[in-house]
Scaffold this motif. Structure first.
Motif, PDB file in Angstrom:
ATOM      1  N   ILE A   1       2.973   1.593   6.285  1.00  0.00           N
ATOM      2  CA  ILE A   1       2.703   2.510   5.163  1.00  0.00           C
ATOM      3  C   ILE A   1       3.470   3.814   5.334  1.00  0.00           C
ATOM      4  O   ILE A   1       4.105   4.323   4.396  1.00  0.00           O
ATOM      5  CB  ILE A   1       1.186   2.777   5.054  1.00  0.00           C
ATOM      6  CG1 ILE A   1       0.440   1.500   4.685  1.00  0.00           C
ATOM      7  CG2 ILE A   1       0.908   3.868   4.024  1.00  0.00           C
ATOM      8  CD1 ILE A   1      -1.070   1.626   4.743  1.00  0.00           C
TER       9      ILE A   1
ATOM     10  N   GLU B   1      -3.192   1.414  -2.865  1.00  0.00           N
ATOM     11  CA  GLU B   1      -3.584   2.093  -1.624  1.00  0.00           C
ATOM     12  C   GLU B   1      -4.946   2.753  -1.767  1.00  0.00           C
ATOM     13  O   GLU B   1      -5.799   2.669  -0.875  1.00  0.00           O
ATOM     14  CB  GLU B   1      -2.541   3.136  -1.242  1.00  0.00           C
ATOM     15  CG  GLU B   1      -2.868   3.854   0.061  1.00  0.00           C
ATOM     16  CD  GLU B   1      -1.915   4.999   0.362  1.00  0.00           C
ATOM     17  OE1 GLU B   1      -1.950   5.505   1.499  1.00  0.00           O
ATOM     18  OE2 GLU B   1      -1.153   5.385  -0.539  1.00  0.00           O
TER      19      GLU B   1
ATOM     20  N   ASP C   1      -7.810   1.684   0.714  1.00  0.00           N
ATOM     21  CA  ASP C   1      -7.730   2.578   1.868  1.00  0.00           C
ATOM     22  C   ASP C   1      -9.082   2.745   2.561  1.00  0.00           C
ATOM     23  O   ASP C   1      -9.149   2.772   3.798  1.00  0.00           O
ATOM     24  CB  ASP C   1      -7.195   3.946   1.438  1.00  0.00           C
ATOM     25  CG  ASP C   1      -7.039   4.892   2.616  1.00  0.00           C
ATOM     26  OD1 ASP C   1      -6.179   4.618   3.482  1.00  0.00           O
ATOM     27  OD2 ASP C   1      -7.772   5.894   2.686  1.00  0.00           O
TER      28      ASP C   1
ATOM     29  N   MET D   1       0.824  -1.214   0.000  1.00  0.00           N
ATOM     30  CA  MET D   1       0.000   0.000   0.000  1.00  0.00           C
ATOM     31  C   MET D   1       0.854   1.258   0.000  1.00  0.00           C
ATOM     32  O   MET D   1       0.505   2.262  -0.621  1.00  0.00           O
ATOM     33  CB  MET D   1      -0.930  -0.012   1.217  1.00  0.00           C
ATOM     34  CG  MET D   1      -2.026  -1.054   1.157  1.00  0.00           C
ATOM     35  SD  MET D   1      -3.132  -0.997   2.609  1.00  0.00           S
ATOM     36  CE  MET D   1      -3.912   0.609   2.362  1.00  0.00           C
TER      37      MET D   1
ATOM     38  N   SER E   1       0.490   3.465  -5.180  1.00  0.00           N
ATOM     39  CA  SER E   1      -0.591   4.391  -4.824  1.00  0.00           C
ATOM     40  C   SER E   1      -1.953   3.904  -5.297  1.00  0.00           C
ATOM     41  O   SER E   1      -2.969   4.118  -4.620  1.00  0.00           O
ATOM     42  CB  SER E   1      -0.308   5.781  -5.404  1.00  0.00           C
ATOM     43  OG  SER E   1      -0.177   5.709  -6.820  1.00  0.00           O
TER      44      SER E   1
END
Length: 287
Positions: free
Chosen positions: A170, A120, A124, A113, A117
Motif C-alpha cells: 500500500i 481502502e 482498512d 487498497m 481509496s
C-alpha cells in the motif's frame, strides 16, 4: 604561468546519465558484509571463549549450559546423521508455503487498497484489527480449528507475513510519482496497464522491503508453532531436547536457527539491493 581549468561538461553515457567515477564507486553488498564481519569478529570470538570457559570453570552449571565445543560436536553429529537436515528442510518448507501464500494474497490486495481509496476505507478497519492481533495469541486458535497438522503451521506463517507485505505494498503504491500517473492517464492508459507499467514498478522497492521482514517473521512463527504442536522441525527439536534435558542438542538447534537467520538476513539484504538497484539508478538520473 596561467592555470587552465577544464570547463567541459561531464561525460555522459548513451542514456544521458553521468558516469560514476571509480573514486566515488559505491561499495558492493559483498564488500560491506565482509567489512561488517571483520569489525564484529573480535566480539564474536570473545563471546565464544566465554561460552567455552564459563561452564568448565563452574561459573554456570554445565548441565544447563554446556561448553561450546560440546555443542559444536553434537551439531556435527546431527549434521552427519542427516537428522538436522531433515528438521531444517521441514521447517523451511512450512515457512516457504505460508510466505508464498501471503505474497499471492497481500500484493494484489495491497495494490487495490493503495490505488482505490474507497476500497481502502472499506477494508482498512478490518485489516488494522487483524494486524494488531498477535499471531502467537492466535496460535491456539489455529491449532483448534485446523488441527496439529501442516495446515495450522502454514496458517501461522501466512498470518505472520501477510501484513508486512500488505502494508508495504500500500505504501509503495501511494509513493508512485503522481506526474507519471497523470501522464499515463492523459494518454488513455487502461487501469491494467497503469498497474503493470507505472504503479507496480514504483511499488517494487517497498514490496521487497516488506518481503524481507515477512520471510524472517514466517520462519520465527513456524518455529514457535513447532514448539507447541509438532513432531518434526527445528522448533520441535529445540523443545523436545529441552524437555529431555539434552541441552547440547537444544543449543545445537538454537545455533542452527541463528545461522539460518543470519544467512537469510544477508541473502535478503543482497536481494533487496539487487531488486531496487534500478530504482536508485533512476533517482540519480540526468540532471
Amino acid at each position: 604561468m596561467s592555470l587552465t581549468i577544464d570547463q567541459s561538461p561531464p561525460i555522459r553515457n548513451a542514456l544521458g546519465f553521468r558516469r560514476r567515477s571509480k573514486a566515488t564507486k559505491a561499495p558492493t553488498a559483498l564488500s560491506e558484509t565482509f567489512s561488517t564481519l571483520t569489525i564484529g569478529l573480535p566480539a564474536l570470538i570473545a563471546f565464544a571463549l566465554l561460552w567455552e570457559v564459563a561452564p568448565r570453570a563452574g561459573w554456570i552449571n554445565a548441565l544447563f549450559f554446556p561448553p561450546l565445543s560440546r555443542v559444536l560436536a553434537t551439531l556435527w553429529e546431527m549434521i552427519m546423521s542427516g537428522q538436522l537436515g531433515e528438521h531444517i528442510g521441514i521447517s523451511l518448507q512450512r515457512a516457504a508455503a505460508g510466505f508464498v501464500l501471503a505474497v499471492v494474497i497481500a500484493v494484489p490486495l495491497g495494490l487495490l487498497m493503495g490505488r482505490y481509496s474507497l476500497f481502502e476505507k472499506a477494508s482498512d478497519f478490518l485489516v488494522q484489527t487483524l494486524r494488531n492481533t498477535s499471531q502467537f495469541a492466535l496460535l491456539p486458535v489455529f491449532i483448534l480449528v485446523l488441527g496439529i497438522g501442516e495446515a495450522s503451521k502454514i496458517a501461522i506463517t501466512f498470518y505472520a507475513a501477510v501484513f508486512f507485505l500488505l502494508i508495504n505494498t500500500i505504501v509503495g503504491v501511494k509513493s508512485a510519482d503522481p506526474l507519471l500517473i497523470k501522464a499515463a492517464r492523459s494518454m488513455g492508459t487502461s487501469d491494467w496497464n497503469m498497474f503493470k507499467k507505472v504503479i507496480f514498478p514504483s511499488a517494487i522497492p517497498s514490496i521487497v522491503a516488506g518481503a524481507r521482514l515477512g520471510v524472517k517473521t514466517s520462519l520465527f512463527s513456524v518455529i514457535a508453532a513447532e514448539m507447541l504442536a509438532a513432531q518434526s522441525g527445528i522448533g520441535y527439536l529445540i523443545q523436545h531436547s529441552s524437555l529431555m534435558l539434552e541441552t547440547d542438542r537444544m543449543y545445537a538447534g538454537i545455533l542452527t536457527l541463528t545461522i539460518i537467520g543470519l544467512l537469510l538476513n544477508y541473502l535478503l539484504v543482497a536481494g533487496e539491493r539487487r531488486a531496487t538497484h534500478w530504482h536508485s539508478s533512476a533517482d540519480s538520473g540526468p540532471n
